[in-house]
Design a protein around this motif. Sequence first.
Motif, PDB file in Angstrom:
ATOM      1  N   ALA A 564      89.565 -34.841 -25.725  1.00  0.00           N
ATOM      2  CA  ALA A 564      89.726 -34.592 -27.155  1.00  0.00           C
ATOM      3  C   ALA A 564      90.647 -33.388 -27.294  1.00  0.00           C
ATOM      4  O   ALA A 564      91.070 -32.781 -26.301  1.00  0.00           O
ATOM      5  CB  ALA A 564      88.370 -34.334 -27.818  1.00  0.00           C
ATOM      6  N   GLU A 565      90.965 -33.026 -28.525  1.00  0.00           N
ATOM      7  CA  GLU A 565      91.854 -31.894 -28.756  1.00  0.00           C
ATOM      8  C   GLU A 565      91.279 -30.614 -28.161  1.00  0.00           C
ATOM      9  O   GLU A 565      92.018 -29.728 -27.724  1.00  0.00           O
ATOM     10  CB  GLU A 565      92.088 -31.717 -30.262  1.00  0.00           C
ATOM     11  CG  GLU A 565      93.033 -30.571 -30.592  1.00  0.00           C
ATOM     12  CD  GLU A 565      93.207 -30.389 -32.085  1.00  0.00           C
ATOM     13  OE1 GLU A 565      93.690 -29.320 -32.480  1.00  0.00           O
ATOM     14  OE2 GLU A 565      92.854 -31.307 -32.844  1.00  0.00           O
ATOM     15  N   THR A 566      89.938 -30.503 -28.104  1.00  0.00           N
ATOM     16  CA  THR A 566      89.280 -29.294 -27.635  1.00  0.00           C
ATOM     17  C   THR A 566      88.483 -29.531 -26.357  1.00  0.00           C
ATOM     18  O   THR A 566      87.580 -28.764 -26.039  1.00  0.00           O
ATOM     19  CB  THR A 566      88.337 -28.755 -28.720  1.00  0.00           C
ATOM     20  OG1 THR A 566      87.377 -29.785 -29.048  1.00  0.00           O
ATOM     21  CG2 THR A 566      89.101 -28.362 -29.959  1.00  0.00           C
ATOM     22  N   ARG A 619      85.796 -26.682 -26.078  1.00  0.00           N
ATOM     23  CA  ARG A 619      85.793 -25.671 -27.133  1.00  0.00           C
ATOM     24  C   ARG A 619      85.034 -26.208 -28.336  1.00  0.00           C
ATOM     25  O   ARG A 619      85.282 -27.324 -28.795  1.00  0.00           O
ATOM     26  CB  ARG A 619      87.222 -25.317 -27.566  1.00  0.00           C
ATOM     27  CG  ARG A 619      88.045 -24.557 -26.543  1.00  0.00           C
ATOM     28  CD  ARG A 619      89.351 -24.079 -27.172  1.00  0.00           C
ATOM     29  NE  ARG A 619      90.197 -23.365 -26.241  1.00  0.00           N
ATOM     30  CZ  ARG A 619      91.170 -23.914 -25.537  1.00  0.00           C
ATOM     31  NH1 ARG A 619      91.412 -25.222 -25.656  1.00  0.00           N
ATOM     32  NH2 ARG A 619      91.889 -23.202 -24.707  1.00  0.00           N
ATOM     33  N   TRP A 620      84.107 -25.406 -28.838  1.00  0.00           N
ATOM     34  CA  TRP A 620      83.480 -25.665 -30.114  1.00  0.00           C
ATOM     35  C   TRP A 620      83.969 -24.615 -31.111  1.00  0.00           C
ATOM     36  O   TRP A 620      84.867 -23.840 -30.798  1.00  0.00           O
ATOM     37  CB  TRP A 620      81.957 -25.591 -29.972  1.00  0.00           C
ATOM     38  CG  TRP A 620      81.353 -26.704 -29.162  1.00  0.00           C
ATOM     39  CD1 TRP A 620      80.939 -27.939 -29.592  1.00  0.00           C
ATOM     40  CD2 TRP A 620      81.121 -26.691 -27.754  1.00  0.00           C
ATOM     41  NE1 TRP A 620      80.462 -28.684 -28.530  1.00  0.00           N
ATOM     42  CE2 TRP A 620      80.567 -27.950 -27.400  1.00  0.00           C
ATOM     43  CE3 TRP A 620      81.345 -25.755 -26.742  1.00  0.00           C
ATOM     44  CZ2 TRP A 620      80.206 -28.266 -26.103  1.00  0.00           C
ATOM     45  CZ3 TRP A 620      80.985 -26.072 -25.449  1.00  0.00           C
ATOM     46  CH2 TRP A 620      80.429 -27.320 -25.130  1.00  0.00           C
ATOM     47  N   ASP A 621      83.368 -24.583 -32.273  1.00  0.00           N
ATOM     48  CA  ASP A 621      83.809 -23.643 -33.300  1.00  0.00           C
ATOM     49  C   ASP A 621      83.655 -22.199 -32.836  1.00  0.00           C
ATOM     50  O   ASP A 621      84.546 -21.372 -33.022  1.00  0.00           O
ATOM     51  CB  ASP A 621      83.011 -23.874 -34.588  1.00  0.00           C
ATOM     52  CG  ASP A 621      83.471 -22.962 -35.711  1.00  0.00           C
ATOM     53  OD1 ASP A 621      84.678 -22.674 -35.767  1.00  0.00           O
ATOM     54  OD2 ASP A 621      82.627 -22.539 -36.522  1.00  0.00           O
ATOM     55  N   LYS A 622      82.512 -21.891 -32.181  1.00  0.00           N
ATOM     56  CA  LYS A 622      82.243 -20.517 -31.782  1.00  0.00           C
ATOM     57  C   LYS A 622      82.026 -20.355 -30.282  1.00  0.00           C
ATOM     58  O   LYS A 622      81.756 -19.244 -29.815  1.00  0.00           O
ATOM     59  CB  LYS A 622      81.007 -20.002 -32.525  1.00  0.00           C
ATOM     60  CG  LYS A 622      81.181 -19.955 -34.037  1.00  0.00           C
ATOM     61  CD  LYS A 622      79.938 -19.414 -34.715  1.00  0.00           C
ATOM     62  CE  LYS A 622      80.127 -19.335 -36.229  1.00  0.00           C
ATOM     63  NZ  LYS A 622      78.923 -18.793 -36.918  1.00  0.00           N
ATOM     64  N   ILE A 623      82.136 -21.441 -29.541  1.00  0.00           N
ATOM     65  CA  ILE A 623      81.847 -21.397 -28.106  1.00  0.00           C
ATOM     66  C   ILE A 623      82.995 -22.031 -27.326  1.00  0.00           C
ATOM     67  O   ILE A 623      83.529 -23.060 -27.719  1.00  0.00           O
ATOM     68  CB  ILE A 623      80.535 -22.150 -27.780  1.00  0.00           C
ATOM     69  CG1 ILE A 623      79.351 -21.541 -28.537  1.00  0.00           C
ATOM     70  CG2 ILE A 623      80.258 -22.111 -26.280  1.00  0.00           C
ATOM     71  CD1 ILE A 623      78.060 -22.283 -28.318  1.00  0.00           C
ATOM     72  N   THR A 624      83.359 -21.407 -26.211  1.00  0.00           N
ATOM     73  CA  THR A 624      84.286 -21.994 -25.252  1.00  0.00           C
ATOM     74  C   THR A 624      83.600 -22.030 -23.891  1.00  0.00           C
ATOM     75  O   THR A 624      83.113 -21.001 -23.410  1.00  0.00           O
ATOM     76  CB  THR A 624      85.581 -21.182 -25.142  1.00  0.00           C
ATOM     77  OG1 THR A 624      86.245 -21.175 -26.416  1.00  0.00           O
ATOM     78  CG2 THR A 624      86.517 -21.793 -24.113  1.00  0.00           C
ATOM     79  N   GLY A 673      81.825 -20.467 -17.085  1.00  0.00           N
ATOM     80  CA  GLY A 673      81.974 -19.321 -17.970  1.00  0.00           C
ATOM     81  C   GLY A 673      81.822 -19.730 -19.422  1.00  0.00           C
ATOM     82  O   GLY A 673      82.213 -20.840 -19.809  1.00  0.00           O
ATOM     83  N   VAL A 674      81.229 -18.862 -20.228  1.00  0.00           N
ATOM     84  CA  VAL A 674      80.996 -19.146 -21.645  1.00  0.00           C
ATOM     85  C   VAL A 674      81.482 -17.969 -22.478  1.00  0.00           C
ATOM     86  O   VAL A 674      81.130 -16.810 -22.206  1.00  0.00           O
ATOM     87  CB  VAL A 674      79.500 -19.400 -21.931  1.00  0.00           C
ATOM     88  CG1 VAL A 674      79.281 -19.576 -23.432  1.00  0.00           C
ATOM     89  CG2 VAL A 674      79.008 -20.622 -21.186  1.00  0.00           C
ATOM     90  N   LEU A 675      82.321 -18.265 -23.467  1.00  0.00           N
ATOM     91  CA  LEU A 675      82.698 -17.298 -24.501  1.00  0.00           C
ATOM     92  C   LEU A 675      82.009 -17.729 -25.788  1.00  0.00           C
ATOM     93  O   LEU A 675      82.226 -18.842 -26.267  1.00  0.00           O
ATOM     94  CB  LEU A 675      84.210 -17.270 -24.699  1.00  0.00           C
ATOM     95  CG  LEU A 675      85.079 -17.017 -23.466  1.00  0.00           C
ATOM     96  CD1 LEU A 675      86.548 -17.162 -23.828  1.00  0.00           C
ATOM     97  CD2 LEU A 675      84.801 -15.654 -22.889  1.00  0.00           C
ATOM     98  N   TYR A 676      81.177 -16.851 -26.354  1.00  0.00           N
ATOM     99  CA  TYR A 676      80.372 -17.227 -27.516  1.00  0.00           C
ATOM    100  C   TYR A 676      80.486 -16.137 -28.573  1.00  0.00           C
ATOM    101  O   TYR A 676      80.199 -14.970 -28.307  1.00  0.00           O
ATOM    102  CB  TYR A 676      78.917 -17.417 -27.098  1.00  0.00           C
ATOM    103  CG  TYR A 676      77.983 -17.789 -28.232  1.00  0.00           C
ATOM    104  CD1 TYR A 676      78.370 -18.692 -29.217  1.00  0.00           C
ATOM    105  CD2 TYR A 676      76.708 -17.231 -28.303  1.00  0.00           C
ATOM    106  CE1 TYR A 676      77.516 -19.029 -30.242  1.00  0.00           C
ATOM    107  CE2 TYR A 676      75.839 -17.574 -29.324  1.00  0.00           C
ATOM    108  CZ  TYR A 676      76.248 -18.466 -30.302  1.00  0.00           C
ATOM    109  OH  TYR A 676      75.392 -18.801 -31.323  1.00  0.00           O
ATOM    110  N   ASN A 677      80.944 -16.532 -29.768  1.00  0.00           N
ATOM    111  CA  ASN A 677      81.066 -15.609 -30.894  1.00  0.00           C
ATOM    112  C   ASN A 677      80.164 -16.082 -32.027  1.00  0.00           C
ATOM    113  O   ASN A 677      80.608 -16.740 -32.963  1.00  0.00           O
ATOM    114  CB  ASN A 677      82.521 -15.546 -31.384  1.00  0.00           C
ATOM    115  CG  ASN A 677      83.482 -15.140 -30.287  1.00  0.00           C
ATOM    116  OD1 ASN A 677      83.122 -14.402 -29.387  1.00  0.00           O
ATOM    117  ND2 ASN A 677      84.699 -15.634 -30.358  1.00  0.00           N
TER     118      ASN A 677
END
Length: 832
Positions: A564-566, A619-624, A673-677
């Motif tokens: 998908a795009e993300t 990638r989600w809205d707030k999580i990679t 690895g997780v980036l979460y905002n």
Amino acid sequence: MTFKRMILFSFLLIFFISGPYSGYSQSKQYTISGKVLDDALNVPLEYATIAISRPSDPEFLDGGVTDINGEFSIKVPPGVYNITIEFISYTPKSFKNQTVESDLDLGNIELGISSSSLDEVVIRAETTQVEVRLDKKIYNIGKDLTTKGGTVSDALSNVPSVAVDVEGSISLRGNENVRVLINGKPSALAGFGSTDVLGQLPAEAIDRVEVITSPSARYDAEGTAGIINIILRKDKTLGFNGSVSTNIGYPDSYGITANVNLRTDKYNLFNTTGYNYRSGPGGGNFDTRYFQGDFGRVLENRDYDRSNKGFNTNLGMEYYLNDKSSITASTFFRYGDGEDITTNLTQKFQNNALAQETLRREVESEEDKSFQFSLNYVNRFNEEGHKLTMDFQYARDEEEEPAFITENVRINNTAEENPFLASEEVFTKEKQNEYLIQADYVLPIGEDSQFEAGFRGNFENEETDYNLNIEDEATGRLVRNDTVSNIFDYTENVNALYTQYGTKFGDFSFLLGLRLENTQLKGTIDTEFSEEDLVNTFGFDIDTDFDNNYLGLFPTVNLIYELAETENVTLGYNRRINRPRGWLINPFPSRASRTNVFQGNPNLNPSYASAFDLGYLKRWDKITLTSSVYYQYETDAFERVQQGTGEFFEGIEIIRTIPINLATNERIGAEAGVLYNPAKWLRLNGSVNFFQFKTEGDFNGIDYGAKNNSWFGRFSSKVSLPANIDFQTNAFYRGAQENAQTQSDGIFSLDLALSKEIFKERATLSFNVRDLLNSRKRNSLTTTDRFIQESEFQWRERQFTLTLIYRFNQKKRDQNRNRQNGGEDDGGDFEG
């Protein structure tokens, strides 16, 4: 993304799937193209949305998104169209009533930040971002408070997949055979392969870090673990701007670094200059039990008092010959002046009773100078990516290390008289010259394919002059030891040709490459040692005049599938080489004490590795989420082993550490690895890496096979508080490790930082503590057939730093936007 944009994007997606142009399939079509750029930074905007509509036909809707270079190309039938370009947080731009009767090139389309979205851009830019390409991951470090006032080594310790141990050695996925490049090339800034110099360069000089675990054919095949490519800052904002950073810390440290940029329509002048002083107290304890000799147990307590002051400057100018070509010249100079004082209190026991105590003191000075000149030419033949890049680089490094060693008997409970412990004077002088010539050619084929070819020649010569003077007992004078003193002249020449081809069809992209490298390792050792002496010392034949050539093919395969795009899946394969550095080959010893010596091995051959890597990104809205599993098989792998020499000094057997080619090293692992905002005021970043390695092989009749499981993980959190205050924590843990002879305990460290924006966000005041718990200590147990040794070692104690950064002619958000967009790439990689 607004609700209106979500509806537009969803409609476009449904329209593409259902088959656009269905009503016009028989008409002749023309191409609408262009390139979307940030108006302030002049960098491309990826995934900008292009919407195309007909004023006369409300049901007609077409469009697409820009690629990694900010470019788009959309085919439409003849007609009159309204064209709208949008990108999140930017002000849209529209072209009304455009008549299309032939191909329409809209040229460069510049979008500016929407005033209502500035705060959102700052939040996004301050977090660590990750971009996945076909052959690498790009980490835009963002506003990492814990590295303010720190060094490049400090910044690397916060990058996922990368670990920096207590001695400053850098590893990638637990493997220390990693190649460190600066702006895509070997460089004096990276110490020609030695990472020591990275601990002297300011972290503020970094723009981003590329972690390349599956390097494409355009990169040097050196480094079985992969490549860490450090991209230095070069601002692209018009006008004069920059920043000044000052810091002070405890243990004693202080420094100042200035980054300035002057950009016009014809040239871009950039400079980074810094001066710093750092002290690095550390220490270690070593408890060794010997199976033979006069002393059954020896305790060593070592204190390290290090200080280093250094000046570095990087000055360059990019001159735009025309709108498609430019030439960049830059010079780098570094001067370092350091002093290391090592005190070694040694206690020797007989039958568990203290028999003798000695105090050894070594004062070593180090003065080094590095100079590098680089010339780069780029000719972009068109906007589609057809270009030629040529590079020339010359670097020279000089280093002088005088050392004076004294040792005295403090306690002697033996029946013997106090032994004579001769003072020693060691003088080491190193000179290194390196030339690099490189050319890269990129040819796009159609809209989705690319061919690339190139040449790189790397020519390096290193001369080490080692002099040892020993005190004569009768006269008290220092006399040259002719057998140990030597001159080692070492040459490494690498010539390489490569080609690669990449293409994209649908959601699938691949990049196939092949690199041919010829390596010449040539060395001469000028010494009074006879061949018999060398054989007696090493236990095997030593070649003092060698000239070895190695010709190798290094294929690379990198695949990516866009779910998908993300969301995407990547698969990589590459073959790599590990060439022994000069200090691993030089057979003359460096000594931590009279009974513990390190000797290089001139018979050391390169090792070769084949590696596979399977990755997944979502990638989600707030999580990679980034993840991968990997496997590597290495032949003739390097391994350091410790052996008794059969020689004794004052009743203690001399132990030698030597690098050897072990048979194989097999490594398998997984990382995530997780980036979460979760909110504007909270940003979280975590990663974990599990790996297992198994070595097989023997040396001098001893089996050094071993198997070990280990892991390391890190966690970072950043909280934005009221009054422009940020708080950040970084935690790191490396699990226990084991090789053929040594078991090492796990290591935990914790960093804290606090910052506040002042002077209307033109300045940042920050305070950080590295290794808050003072726990970055390596505890090890080494077992051999001659001795057992327990040790604890700490390279540097806990560090406190206060930093002030002042920015002139640039807002904080401008600086962060530049970091978010990443600046210039090192060029040439096919992105798919």
